[in-house]
Design a protein around this motif. Structure first.
Motif, PDB file in Angstrom:
ATOM      1  N   ASP A 141       0.846  -1.187   0.000  1.00 51.00           N
ATOM      2  CA  ASP A 141       0.000   0.000   0.000  1.00 51.00           C
ATOM      3  C   ASP A 141       0.886   1.243   0.000  1.00 51.00           C
ATOM      4  N   ILE A 189     -10.362  -6.729   2.016  1.00 51.22           N
ATOM      5  CA  ILE A 189      -9.237  -5.808   1.899  1.00 51.22           C
ATOM      6  C   ILE A 189      -9.514  -4.840   0.761  1.00 51.22           C
ATOM      7  N   CYS A 191      -8.472  -2.732  -2.260  1.00 48.46           N
ATOM      8  CA  CYS A 191      -7.305  -2.956  -3.110  1.00 48.46           C
ATOM      9  C   CYS A 191      -7.434  -2.226  -4.442  1.00 48.46           C
ATOM     10  N   GLY A 203      -4.671  -2.974   0.695  1.00 50.16           N
ATOM     11  CA  GLY A 203      -4.750  -2.097   1.850  1.00 50.16           C
ATOM     12  C   GLY A 203      -4.774  -2.891   3.145  1.00 50.16           C
ATOM     13  N   THR A 204      -5.381  -2.316   4.173  1.00 50.19           N
ATOM     14  CA  THR A 204      -5.447  -2.940   5.491  1.00 50.19           C
ATOM     15  C   THR A 204      -6.675  -3.836   5.590  1.00 50.19           C
ATOM     16  N   PRO A 205      -6.488  -5.106   5.978  1.00 45.59           N
ATOM     17  CA  PRO A 205      -7.637  -6.015   6.078  1.00 45.59           C
ATOM     18  C   PRO A 205      -8.618  -5.589   7.174  1.00 45.59           C
ATOM     19  N   GLY A 264     -11.742   1.768   4.676  1.00 50.74           N
ATOM     20  CA  GLY A 264     -10.331   2.070   4.457  1.00 50.74           C
ATOM     21  C   GLY A 264     -10.032   2.626   3.073  1.00 50.74           C
ATOM     22  N   VAL A 266      -6.599   2.724  -0.164  1.00 47.62           N
ATOM     23  CA  VAL A 266      -5.393   2.087  -0.689  1.00 47.62           C
ATOM     24  C   VAL A 266      -4.878   2.968  -1.818  1.00 47.62           C
TER      25      VAL A 266
END
Length: 259
Positions: free
Chosen positions: A90, A134, A136, A167-169, A252, A254
């Motif tokens: 990321d 996630i 992405c 990105g962050t799960p 989130g 990414v």
């Protein structure tokens, strides 16, 4: 299609990817090519990648949204392999000259906590087996000149896969994935916006489609593997110096940069 032709086409695509060169559409050179033949070519390409040391870490699904289907005039989803050397961190940088004609797609990736094998897999089965999602970006790239692809071209070409930024799960997500919004920005300006409903109605329906499609060829979705469910929006071309970010409010973001 005979085995020698399948092997030759797989080698052509493998060499084109490494040489950053584009090929005449396979569908023009081999109009007799069927989708099953094209997936055999993809498997041959994947075998060459494995022989070179690449490790399979997931799968991608393509042509799941109306925007992508219109862009490429393809009305049926397809799938491809994701290997470990395709993963970019990321915020990472992707050298533009490593690719031929890259485009960027915002997606949600699923991570499953158990194997799922078709036929008969449903959205509920996928959600029940989902350990995390996630945000992405998938970087697609075609080894076919000027993106002149038909269905069998992109299937043979590993679903036009190139890079994946994860990105962050979010573990055990309690989200309405059909209503989930994504906003794709290039160089700080919004260029595309859509919801998860664009992905075959629901991103988990896309994953179920893949599990059932793989089942027809004796394969399954493995526990722990990444499953890219398909682009929410159309694909956006990328050039050196471009920065892309996908924001998934509540889930989130990414980003990546092309050098």
């Amino acid at each position: 299609m005979n085995a020698s032709t399948v092997t030759s086409l797989a080698q052509d695509l493998f060499d084109a990817e490494r040489g950053r060169t584009a090929l005449t559409p396979i569908s023009e050179r081999h109009p007799e090519l069927t989708p099953r033949d094209a997936y055999a070519v993809q498997e041959g390409y994947a075998d060459l990648r494995r022989a070179g040391g690449a490790r399979l870490v997931g799968r991608k699904i393509g042509a799941t949204s109306e925007a992508i289907q219109k862009l490429f005039a393809i009305d049926t989803p397809d799938y491809g392999h994701i290997f470990d050397d395709m993963i970019v961190p990321d915020g990472g940088t992707i050298p533009r000259d490593e690719l031929i004609q890259p485009m960027v797609e915002p997606e949600l990736a699923f991570v499953l906590d158990r194997e799922i094998r078709g036929p008969g897999v449903t959205r509920a089965d996928v959600l029940d087996a989902t350990a995390a999602i996630i945000p992405c970006l998938e970087i697609i790239d075609s080894r076919i000149v000027d993106w002149k692809i038909g269905y069998v071209d992109t299937v043979a070409d590993n679903g036009s896969s190139a890079r994946v930024i994860l990105g962050t799960p979010i573990e055990r997500p309690d989200l309405d994935l059909a209503a989930q919004v994504t906003i794709l920005s290039r160089n700080g300006e919004e260029v595309e916006r859509a919801t998860g409903a664009a992905v075959l109605g629901h991103p988990a329906d896309s994953v179920a489609w893949l599990a059932n499609a793989l089942g027809e060829y004796g394969h399954a979705l493995e526990a722990g593997a990444y499953v890219l469910s398909g682009s929410f929006t159309t694909a956006v071309p990328a050039e050196a110096g471009d920065t892309f970010q996908a924001d998934f409010p509540g889930a989130g973001s990414v980003s990546c940069r092309f050098s």
